[in-house]
Design an enzyme around this catalytic site. Structure first.
Site, PDB file in Angstrom:
ATOM      1  CD  GLN A  41       1.440 -12.298  36.573  1.00 28.05           C
ATOM      2  OE1 GLN A  41       0.817 -12.826  35.652  1.00 28.05           O
ATOM      3  NE2 GLN A  41       2.735 -12.047  36.491  1.00 28.05           N
ATOM      4  NE  ARG A  57      -2.526 -11.623  31.560  1.00 33.53           N
ATOM      5  CZ  ARG A  57      -1.307 -12.059  31.872  1.00 33.53           C
ATOM      6  NH1 ARG A  57      -0.774 -13.070  31.206  1.00 33.53           N
ATOM      7  NH2 ARG A  57      -0.604 -11.494  32.841  1.00 33.53           N
ATOM      8  CE  LYS A  81       5.846 -17.149  34.509  1.00 36.10           C
ATOM      9  NZ  LYS A  81       5.941 -18.559  34.145  1.00 36.10           N
ATOM     10  CB  THR A  82       9.235 -19.045  29.775  1.00 38.02           C
ATOM     11  OG1 THR A  82       7.945 -18.933  30.387  1.00 38.02           O
ATOM     12  CG2 THR A  82       9.414 -20.462  29.264  1.00 38.02           C
ATOM     13  CG  ASP A  92       7.155 -21.194  35.851  1.00 37.64           C
ATOM     14  OD1 ASP A  92       7.283 -20.037  36.312  1.00 37.64           O
ATOM     15  OD2 ASP A  92       6.641 -21.423  34.734  1.00 37.64           O
ATOM     16  CD  GLU A  93       3.056 -19.212  36.678  1.00 38.85           C
ATOM     17  OE1 GLU A  93       2.901 -18.366  37.583  1.00 38.85           O
ATOM     18  OE2 GLU A  93       2.869 -18.957  35.477  1.00 38.85           O
TER      19      GLU A  93
END
Length: 669
Positions: free
Chosen positions: A257, A626, A36-37, A226-227
């Protein structure tokens, strides 16, 4: 290479759509490890180079200062690679930093001057404390921290002081309703704001001042957030107001998330985005570049059990990878030893310790893992928090124990003279030391001797007759310190002959420590869990050593603290310990999730709340994703409590993972 190839060449089809869709509202569901970044930074570069959008017309928003800094670095690096002048780049910041900027630029619109101060948490609580004292409220019974928590929550929800009483009901809330308006007026009178005001006042200003709103709408024609699953109501309104003229709002996030409801985040903001805006384009980034197929299969199997989620199918073209290892431990110590054994196996295979992470649901679980690491001589780093024996509540209680055990320990007594708050200032402390020196004893001995004398007790204190006589003759000097004498004297006298667990119970009961630190927040709940963990350890020592348990207990704790001090060997190679919440955004080759039990993960507080249970499942999903290569999941048959061992039930989340990708081991074989 042509600019367009640099921006789009390494993107998969869905990422490319997200980058090239520049007009109108865009919702990007970005699954774990889906890049996504890269999408956000490449989209900004695409707007500047291909769509010729001036940098000053682009606004990028994220949640932490660190994330904003990293995003800015990546944007600058990509623009330089594209040959773009980076003197002027888009504004990248957190919601609060951007809110602060808006308020500085338009301070008079909200009754402030541009040089306003921003109160930190302590400043806010001190102001609330002053107001409470003025209103005749007992700050020992009603914690200013608790009032601060309610005010902060209200600002996150855009609830004004005048309307607070319409939204909340209860004893503390009723008191907050009286304090909140006064607090807000005094902030403005002092040309100050608190952290919550940075968004609360910004949104209020944009809502009520059309001229200011239009200025920023025309300035920021393209907005990226973002987020987005972590936004609260104030942040949602901030984004909606800024984007409603040009409609070019791109939000990136993943409802799977969303793990911050306890901080005020509302997952419905991302799930309802399509209803809030017209003609929304939705893109799903479902290809994971981080993890093996088995890890993704496990994560997907767990999260698919949630009802309140947007359907997504995370996949990867990575190798199948190793099976998930599930270990059934006898208890928390066996669990910790198993983790150590596996870490040492990884070390023998030349795996760097920094590629290893041990994750847990709540902070108190780190204690057994930390002690096991220390015994094996394995360096570790506790991410996003303090080591168990360095946490304030633990250090406070240990200081009381050390005072009781050794009245000459003036360092420990100095720490707790004002814990809980007793308004013992530097002048009083200096006077106590002066009297103690004149008596040829320590301050601790002075307090205990004064208590014995005032209560007419038999002398159990081992100080010289001369010192005792001096204190008795000059007992009037201690009249100003009666409360200290009664607290510390009675603790010492009543603790004689008790085991270490009973002494901790005595301390907590006498000083009302838990009530003092309990402000109703999530953080306070974790502190209480840490205290219970300390008591469970103390209970073990009490059962083994009886009245001598305080000697052995404090000696063991001292050794652990010394080992912690020398734990870091300077190599930078260490095991990562952290809560599941702290792990978000990170990734490791080898991940252990410990404590996979009902009541721990999922946490017991979620049992009566379906939304809470779904958030616990999302937390488990975050933990699983993770792992790049190898995932270990552990649970214990029993866990130590203050009175002995409690039987545990394996987490329901373990049962949701397909058995054919798991390998099961047990302490029994």
């Amino acid at each position: 290479m042509a600019p367009q190839d640099l921006i789009l060449g390494k993107l998969n089809p869905q990422q490319r759509i997200a980058v090239e869709t520049t007009e109108g509202p865009l919702l990007v569901f970005a699954g774990a490890g889906s890049g996504k970044t890269r999408v956000i930074t490449n989209r900004i570069a695409y707007l500047i180079t291909e769509k010729k959008v001036p940098s000053e017309n682009i606004l990028a928003v994220t949640f932490t200062k660190k994330a904003a800094g990293e995003m800015q670095e990546r944007i600058v690096s990509l623009l330089k690679e594209l040959g773009v002048d980076t003197k002027n780049i888009p504004l990248v910041g957190t919601f609060h930093s951007i809110g602060a900027l808006f308020l500085r630029q338009n301070a008079k619109e909200v009754g402030l001057m541009p040089n306003f101060s921003i109160f930190d948490t302590d400043d806010s609580e001190n102001l609330i404390k002053d107001i409470m004292i003025e209103q005749g409220l007992d700050i020992k019974q009603i914690r200013p921290k608790a009032i601060s928590f309610f005010i902060s929550s209200a600002k996150n929800e855009m609830i004004s002081p005048e309307k607070f009483h319409n939204h909340y009901g209860g004893f503390l809330e009723d008191i907050t309703a009286e304090i909140y308006p006064v607090y807000q007026k005094q902030l403005i009178a002092q040309n100050s704001v608190d952290f919550g005001d940075l968004l609360y006042l910004s949104v209020k200003m944009l809502s009520e001042n059309k001229k200011v709103l239009e200025k920023y709408q025309d300035m920021y024609k393209y907005i990226l957030i973002d987020e987005y699953q972590d936004t609260n109501n104030a942040q949602y309104l901030f984004a909606k107001l800024l984007s409603e003229k040009h409609k070019n709002l791109c939000v990136v996030g993943d409802d799977d998330q969303g793990i911050y409801a306890w901080r005020g985040a509302d997952i419905k903001n991302i799930q309802s985005f399509e209803k809030d805006f017209e003609n929304v384009k939705i893109v799903k980034l479902e290809q994971n570049y981080r993890s093996t197929k088995n890890v993704i299969t496990a994560a997907t199997a767990v999260i698919s059990q949630n009802y309140s989620r947007v359907e997504k199918a995370l996949w990867t073209d990575q190798e199948q990878g190793e099976n998930i290892t599930v270990y059934q431990a006898m208890d928390q110590d066996d669990e910790a030893q198993y983790v150590m054994d596996q870490i040492e196996v990884l070390k023998r295979y030349k795996v760097s310790l920094t590629d290893v992470a041990v994750l847990y649901r709540t902070n108190y679980q780190s204690r057994a893992i930390e002690e096991a690491l220390l015994k094996r001589g394995l360096p570790y780093k506790l991410v996003g928090g303090f080591r168990f024996y360095e946490r304030k509540e633990i250090k406070d209680i240990l200081s009381y124990l050390r005072f009781i055990y050794n009245l000459k320990d003036e360092l420990s007594l100095g720490r707790i003279l004002n814990v809980p708050t007793r308004k013992v200032g530097p002048k009083s402390v200096a006077t106590l030391h002066e009297i103690a020196r004149s008596s040829n004893c320590t301050v601790g001995e002075l307090l205990v001797a004064s208590y014995e004398i005032s209560m007419g007790l038999n002398h159990i204190l081992n100080i010289s007759p001369k010192a005792y006589s001096f204190i008795e003759t000059n007992i009037s000097l201690m009249s100003k310190y009666t409360s200290l004498v009664n607290i510390f004297g009675s603790l010492y006298v009543e603790s004689q002959g008790l085991d270490v667990l009973s002494i901790i119970d005595l301390v907590l009961r006498k000083i009302h420590y838990v009530e003092w630190m309990d402000d109703g927040s999530e953080a306070a709940e974790y502190k209480k869990e840490n205290i219970e963990e300390l008591k469970s350890v103390a209970g073990s020592y009490a059962r083994q050593h009886g009245k001598k348990s305080i000697d052995v207990f404090l000696q063991e704790i001292n050794l652990i603290e010394q080992e912690q001090d020398k734990n870091q060997d300077g190599s930078g190679d260490y095991v990562n310990l952290m809560t599941l919440h702290s792990s978000k955004g990170l990734e490791f080759n080898n991940v252990f999730i410990v404590g996979m039990e009902e009541g721990i993960l999922p946490h017991s507080r979620s049992f009566t709340d379906e939304d809470g249970l779904e958030e616990e499942r999302r937390l488990c999903y975050v933990g699983i994703t993770r792992a790049r290569e190898k995932l270990f999941l552990t649970f214990a048959d029993k866990r130590q409590g203050r009175e002995g061992y409690n039987t545990q039930i394996p987490s329901r989340f373990l049962g949701e993972i397909p058995q054919d990708i798991c390998e099961y081991y047990s302490w029994q074989n």
